[in-house]
Write an enzyme that holds these catalytic residues in place. Structure first.
Site, PDB file in Angstrom:
ATOM      1  N   CYS A 192      34.143  37.027  38.711  1.00  0.00           N
ATOM      2  CA  CYS A 192      32.753  36.826  38.316  1.00  0.00           C
ATOM      3  C   CYS A 192      32.626  35.889  37.123  1.00  0.00           C
ATOM      4  O   CYS A 192      33.126  34.775  37.164  1.00  0.00           O
ATOM      5  CB  CYS A 192      32.085  38.185  38.081  1.00  0.00           C
ATOM      6  SG  CYS A 192      30.279  38.169  38.307  1.00  0.00           S
TER       7      CYS A 192
ATOM      8  N   GLU B 173      34.143  41.718  44.357  1.00  0.00           N
ATOM      9  CA  GLU B 173      34.336  42.409  43.088  1.00  0.00           C
ATOM     10  C   GLU B 173      33.958  43.883  43.214  1.00  0.00           C
ATOM     11  O   GLU B 173      32.926  44.235  43.779  1.00  0.00           O
ATOM     12  CB  GLU B 173      33.461  41.748  42.016  1.00  0.00           C
ATOM     13  CG  GLU B 173      33.528  42.427  40.658  1.00  0.00           C
ATOM     14  CD  GLU B 173      32.628  41.771  39.618  1.00  0.00           C
ATOM     15  OE1 GLU B 173      32.732  42.155  38.439  1.00  0.00           O
ATOM     16  OE2 GLU B 173      31.822  40.882  39.971  1.00  0.00           O
TER      17      GLU B 173
ATOM     18  N   LYS C 190      39.877  42.194  34.586  1.00  0.00           N
ATOM     19  CA  LYS C 190      38.871  41.346  33.913  1.00  0.00           C
ATOM     20  C   LYS C 190      39.116  41.332  32.415  1.00  0.00           C
ATOM     21  O   LYS C 190      39.188  42.383  31.766  1.00  0.00           O
ATOM     22  CB  LYS C 190      37.481  41.891  34.235  1.00  0.00           C
ATOM     23  CG  LYS C 190      36.377  40.864  34.235  1.00  0.00           C
ATOM     24  CD  LYS C 190      35.023  41.530  34.517  1.00  0.00           C
ATOM     25  CE  LYS C 190      34.266  40.817  35.605  1.00  0.00           C
ATOM     26  NZ  LYS C 190      32.891  41.347  35.763  1.00  0.00           N
TER      27      LYS C 190
END
Length: 311
Positions: A166, A43, A132
């Site tokens: 994540c 990430e 995200k």
């Protein structure tokens, strides 16, 4: 079909886009020469995950120094257009390998940056980008949140690719968005280095009957450049010990978790294990109970099919 995969647990050249892209290229060439067909980076690897930074923001107030730091992060974020795009597409093509790269992505049209995962094919170039949909906690200070259009998946020559970044992986309906596309190689770049993360990845592999590829950075406080040391003075030295891991569709750990060091996890994955696992559990097949449950996902794209000659 068997696919050789590499998860790169390394540190970026912090807040320096160009030098970090050069490091990506060096590592990509190395692992492609070792026969890896898919190479995954953590990430926000480019230009680094800003762990411990506040960007001078408190409720109702932002400092001038924090705004200047944000501008530096913005300017070192990847622009998937022009030189950055050309560099990464050529890298994937020259290496003959797929690249999945965690980036802080700069969008010129709206001035925002996103925590993104970019997919590159050696044959087709940039396949697409997952941004995200919900940055975690104070990540929202620097990263905007994306919408359903970001829930991309790809049918490639090495299998069906997709994934989440994540703590998106803790969102059950976001996971179902991937499962409904029958993702085979579920990619989960992260900044979470807790041992509990490994357990979550095993659960996702079992739940989705897919291979899970979770990749994190290895970073210590001492690695921060001197100009940022005062921002992380109260952090532990082992600020991000890693924890990259590969898990099979049966929930068994294939490689890792790797803690406390840089390194690369490599393994050859047999995609037939997915079909074997579907005999007793198929989350969107015979176990789905579509007569009871119905999930609607707004604006999720159809799976892009790279295997069609028209692409």
């Amino acid at each position: 079909m068997k696919v050789k995969v590499a998860l790169v647990q390394e540190s970026p050249v912090f807040f320096d886009k160009q030098k970090t892209l050069e490091k990506v290229a060096t590592l990509m060439r190395k692992h492609a020469n070792e026969g890896c067909q898919l190479i995954v980076f953590p990430e926000s690897f480019v230009p680094g995950y800003p762990r411990g930074f506040t960007f001078g923001a408190t409720i109702g107030k932002r400092s001038k120094a924090g705004k200047e730091l944000y501008a530096k992060y913005y300017n070192n974020s990847v622009l998937l257009d022009g030189n950055d795009l050309a560099f990464l597409e050529k890298l994937s093509k020259d290496c003959g390998a797929y690249l999945v790269l965690g980036i802080s992505e700069r969008i010129q049209e709206n001035g925002s940056i996103y925590c993104s995962m970019a997919y590159f094919s050696p044959a087709s170039g940039l396949l697409g980008v997952h941004r995200k949909i919900k940055p975690t906690g104070t990540e929202r200070i620097v990263w905007a949140e994306a919408s359903g259009e970001s829930l991309v998946t790809f049918n490639t020559r090495i299998g069906k690719l997709g994934g989440l970044i994540c703590w998106e992986n803790y969102m059950p309906l976001a996971r179902m968005a991937m499962y409904q596309k029958k993702v085979e190689l579920y990619i989960a770049p992260t900044a979470d280095s807790r041992p509990e993360w490994t357990t979550s990845m095993q659960h996702i592999a079992l739940e989705g009957r897919c291979f899970v590829l979770a990749c994190n950075q290895f970073y210590t406080k001492s690695m921060y450049p001197e100009e940022y040391q005062h921002l992380v003075a109260n952090e532990d030295e082992d600020i991000c010990p890693g924890g990259s891991v590969m898990v099979s569709p049966s929930g068994k750990i294939i490689a890792g978790p790797l803690f406390g060091a840089s390194g690369t996890l490599m393994a050859e994955l047999d995609l037939d294990e997915i079909h074997q696992g579907n005999l007793d559990f198929d989350v969107v097949g015979h176990y789905a109970r579509n007569d009871i449950f119905n999930l609607k996902i707004n604006n999720q794209p159809e799976m892009l099919d790279e295997t069609k000659d028209s692409l």
